[in-house]
Design a protein around this motif. Structure first.
Motif, PDB file in Angstrom:
ATOM      1  N   VAL A   1       0.838  -1.203   0.000  1.00  0.00           N
ATOM      2  CA  VAL A   1       0.000   0.000   0.000  1.00  0.00           C
ATOM      3  C   VAL A   1       0.872   1.250   0.000  1.00  0.00           C
ATOM      4  O   VAL A   1       0.665   2.176  -0.806  1.00  0.00           O
ATOM      5  CB  VAL A   1      -0.947   0.002   1.216  1.00  0.00           C
ATOM      6  N   LEU A   2       1.851   1.291   0.888  1.00  0.00           N
ATOM      7  CA  LEU A   2       2.700   2.476   1.012  1.00  0.00           C
ATOM      8  C   LEU A   2       3.544   2.692  -0.242  1.00  0.00           C
ATOM      9  O   LEU A   2       3.636   3.806  -0.764  1.00  0.00           O
ATOM     10  CB  LEU A   2       3.607   2.346   2.237  1.00  0.00           C
ATOM     11  N   LEU A   3       4.157   1.627  -0.738  1.00  0.00           N
ATOM     12  CA  LEU A   3       5.017   1.756  -1.911  1.00  0.00           C
ATOM     13  C   LEU A   3       4.225   2.083  -3.168  1.00  0.00           C
ATOM     14  O   LEU A   3       4.685   2.849  -4.020  1.00  0.00           O
ATOM     15  CB  LEU A   3       5.827   0.475  -2.121  1.00  0.00           C
ATOM     16  N   ALA A   4       3.024   1.506  -3.301  1.00  0.00           N
ATOM     17  CA  ALA A   4       2.191   1.799  -4.467  1.00  0.00           C
ATOM     18  C   ALA A   4       1.792   3.271  -4.485  1.00  0.00           C
ATOM     19  O   ALA A   4       1.774   3.912  -5.550  1.00  0.00           O
ATOM     20  CB  ALA A   4       0.943   0.912  -4.467  1.00  0.00           C
ATOM     21  N   PHE A   5       1.490   3.820  -3.316  1.00  0.00           N
ATOM     22  CA  PHE A   5       1.126   5.236  -3.227  1.00  0.00           C
ATOM     23  C   PHE A   5       2.306   6.125  -3.620  1.00  0.00           C
ATOM     24  O   PHE A   5       2.164   7.070  -4.408  1.00  0.00           O
ATOM     25  CB  PHE A   5       0.658   5.563  -1.807  1.00  0.00           C
ATOM     26  N   ILE A   6       3.479   5.809  -3.083  1.00  0.00           N
ATOM     27  CA  ILE A   6       4.679   6.595  -3.415  1.00  0.00           C
ATOM     28  C   ILE A   6       4.998   6.476  -4.903  1.00  0.00           C
ATOM     29  O   ILE A   6       5.321   7.471  -5.569  1.00  0.00           O
ATOM     30  CB  ILE A   6       5.876   6.116  -2.568  1.00  0.00           C
ATOM     31  N   GLN A   7       4.898   5.264  -5.441  1.00  0.00           N
ATOM     32  CA  GLN A   7       5.174   5.041  -6.857  1.00  0.00           C
ATOM     33  C   GLN A   7       4.208   5.827  -7.733  1.00  0.00           C
ATOM     34  O   GLN A   7       4.597   6.379  -8.777  1.00  0.00           O
ATOM     35  CB  GLN A   7       5.071   3.541  -7.169  1.00  0.00           C
ATOM     36  N   ALA A   8       2.939   5.896  -7.317  1.00  0.00           N
ATOM     37  CA  ALA A   8       1.945   6.639  -8.097  1.00  0.00           C
ATOM     38  C   ALA A   8       2.265   8.130  -8.112  1.00  0.00           C
ATOM     39  O   ALA A   8       2.169   8.787  -9.155  1.00  0.00           O
ATOM     40  CB  ALA A   8       0.551   6.401  -7.520  1.00  0.00           C
ATOM     41  N   ILE A   9       2.669   8.669  -6.968  1.00  0.00           N
ATOM     42  CA  ILE A   9       3.045  10.084  -6.900  1.00  0.00           C
ATOM     43  C   ILE A   9       4.259  10.352  -7.792  1.00  0.00           C
ATOM     44  O   ILE A   9       4.314  11.348  -8.528  1.00  0.00           O
ATOM     45  CB  ILE A   9       3.356  10.496  -5.445  1.00  0.00           C
ATOM     46  N   PHE A  10       5.224   9.455  -7.743  1.00  0.00           N
ATOM     47  CA  PHE A  10       6.420   9.531  -8.582  1.00  0.00           C
ATOM     48  C   PHE A  10       6.020   9.584 -10.055  1.00  0.00           C
ATOM     49  O   PHE A  10       6.505  10.403 -10.837  1.00  0.00           O
ATOM     50  CB  PHE A  10       7.306   8.322  -8.286  1.00  0.00           C
ATOM     51  N   GLY A  11       5.095   8.700 -10.445  1.00  0.00           N
ATOM     52  CA  GLY A  11       4.654   8.647 -11.830  1.00  0.00           C
ATOM     53  C   GLY A  11       3.926   9.907 -12.266  1.00  0.00           C
ATOM     54  O   GLY A  11       4.123  10.391 -13.387  1.00  0.00           O
ATOM     55  N   VAL A  12       3.083  10.447 -11.390  1.00  0.00           N
ATOM     56  CA  VAL A  12       2.355  11.678 -11.706  1.00  0.00           C
ATOM     57  C   VAL A  12       3.327  12.836 -11.914  1.00  0.00           C
ATOM     58  O   VAL A  12       3.197  13.628 -12.860  1.00  0.00           O
ATOM     59  CB  VAL A  12       1.341  12.014 -10.592  1.00  0.00           C
ATOM     60  N   LEU A  13       4.306  12.957 -11.039  1.00  0.00           N
ATOM     61  CA  LEU A  13       5.286  14.039 -11.157  1.00  0.00           C
ATOM     62  C   LEU A  13       6.092  13.926 -12.447  1.00  0.00           C
ATOM     63  O   LEU A  13       6.411  14.930 -13.090  1.00  0.00           O
ATOM     64  CB  LEU A  13       6.222  14.034  -9.946  1.00  0.00           C
ATOM     65  N   LEU A  14       6.391  12.694 -12.845  1.00  0.00           N
ATOM     66  CA  LEU A  14       7.106  12.482 -14.110  1.00  0.00           C
ATOM     67  C   LEU A  14       6.223  12.857 -15.301  1.00  0.00           C
ATOM     68  O   LEU A  14       6.657  13.561 -16.213  1.00  0.00           O
ATOM     69  CB  LEU A  14       7.536  11.022 -14.224  1.00  0.00           C
ATOM     70  N   SER A  15       4.987  12.391 -15.286  1.00  0.00           N
ATOM     71  CA  SER A  15       4.107  12.626 -16.432  1.00  0.00           C
ATOM     72  C   SER A  15       3.736  14.095 -16.572  1.00  0.00           C
ATOM     73  O   SER A  15       3.481  14.573 -17.685  1.00  0.00           O
ATOM     74  CB  SER A  15       2.842  11.774 -16.307  1.00  0.00           C
ATOM     75  N   TRP A  16       3.692  14.822 -15.487  1.00  0.00           N
ATOM     76  CA  TRP A  16       3.362  16.241 -15.531  1.00  0.00           C
ATOM     77  C   TRP A  16       4.598  17.128 -15.755  1.00  0.00           C
ATOM     78  O   TRP A  16       4.485  18.346 -15.790  1.00  0.00           O
ATOM     79  CB  TRP A  16       2.654  16.662 -14.254  1.00  0.00           C
ATOM     80  N   GLY A  17       5.769  16.508 -15.877  1.00  0.00           N
ATOM     81  CA  GLY A  17       6.974  17.255 -16.201  1.00  0.00           C
ATOM     82  C   GLY A  17       7.645  17.929 -15.021  1.00  0.00           C
ATOM     83  O   GLY A  17       8.517  18.785 -15.211  1.00  0.00           O
ATOM     84  N   TYR A  18       7.290  17.543 -13.807  1.00  0.00           N
ATOM     85  CA  TYR A  18       7.914  18.148 -12.628  1.00  0.00           C
ATOM     86  C   TYR A  18       9.231  17.468 -12.256  1.00  0.00           C
ATOM     87  O   TYR A  18       9.962  17.962 -11.390  1.00  0.00           O
ATOM     88  CB  TYR A  18       6.965  18.085 -11.430  1.00  0.00           C
ATOM     89  N   LEU A  19       9.521  16.347 -12.897  1.00  0.00           N
ATOM     90  CA  LEU A  19      10.779  15.641 -12.671  1.00  0.00           C
ATOM     91  C   LEU A  19      11.447  15.402 -14.018  1.00  0.00           C
ATOM     92  O   LEU A  19      10.770  15.234 -15.040  1.00  0.00           O
ATOM     93  CB  LEU A  19      10.524  14.300 -11.967  1.00  0.00           C
ATOM     94  N   PRO A  20      12.779  15.374 -14.072  1.00  0.00           N
ATOM     95  CA  PRO A  20      13.481  15.163 -15.345  1.00  0.00           C
ATOM     96  C   PRO A  20      13.238  13.766 -15.916  1.00  0.00           C
ATOM     97  O   PRO A  20      13.076  12.799 -15.172  1.00  0.00           O
ATOM     98  CB  PRO A  20      14.956  15.362 -14.966  1.00  0.00           C
TER      99      PRO A  20
END
Length: 217
Positions: free
Chosen positions: A132-151
């Motif tokens: 549960v915890l890792l899936a939530f963190i991974q989802a946030i990571f993915g959103v930030l990547l897709s929205w261009g907030y991360l390289p």
């Protein structure tokens, strides 16, 4: 045609054939555990189970959605194909799998609270809350990547951690299906090991077989 182009085409053909076989294993595994997870709840008075009645089916749907969301992106090559694959990836993982993992985990947490039972005393519970915890963190990571907030260079780390989260989800699902009291009491031993042993392993193997190591590292 140059020898380099011929070699690339041959490699693509080999990968496409391997992908098709691997996708069959994914479909085969889902066909084993998803219908059975619904059956084992529906056939055992789901009204009397309360919120727990949703836990096994939600876990099965979440695992199926995560497997499809990953596999949809793995063979994408052309730019237009990558865009469509990313949309499928975001939908099946971000809008289906991860929310269902969170809901399923919350249901079990509240169930134990209501009964005054201790939390995370079994391997299924420990691996489950980790998922549960890792899936939530991974989802946030993915959103930030897709929205261009991360390289974009961080995409490879998103892939690596994504496969790790998927593997942990498979393990949590297997532990619940093979050893949880409810499934052990209400499922035949042979059926249980087919649905919750062979099924998740088949899905995991199919996803892993489609990994492109050159994109992973």
């Amino acid at each position: 045609m140059s020898s380099t182009n011929t070699s690339d085409k041959n490699l693509a053909d080999v990968e496409e054939g391997k992908d098709s076989i691997a996708f069959f294993y994914i479909f085969f595994g889902v066909a084993l555990f998803l219908p059975y997870s619904l059956y084992v709840v529906v056939s055992n008075n789901p009204a009397a189970l309360g919120g727990f009645a949703y836990h096994p089916p939600l876990g099965a749907i979440a695992l199926s959605a995560m497997a499809y969301g990953i596999s949809a992106l793995q063979p994408a090559r052309k730019p237009d194909g990558v865009e469509k694959a990313l949309d499928l990836h975001g939908f099946f993982i971000g809008l289906v799998a991860v929310p269902l993992v969170l809901i399923s985990g919350t249901i079990m947490y509240q169930r134990k609270e209501d009964r005054g039972q201790p939390h995370y005393v079994s391997w299924h519970g420990i691996v489950g809350i980790t998922t549960v915890l890792l899936a939530f963190i991974q989802a946030i990571f993915g959103v930030l990547l897709s929205w261009g907030y991360l390289p974009r260079k961080l995409y490879r780390y998103h892939r690596q951690s994504g496969y790790a989260v998927f593997t942990i989800l498979v393990l949590a699902f297997m532990l619940g299906g093979l050893y949880s009291n409810f499934i052990v009491r209400h499922a035949w031993t042979a059926t249980r090991f087919l649905a919750y042993g062979l099924g998740p392993l088949s899905v995991w193997g199919g996803v892993v077989a489609r990994i492109r190591s050159r994109k992973l590292w």
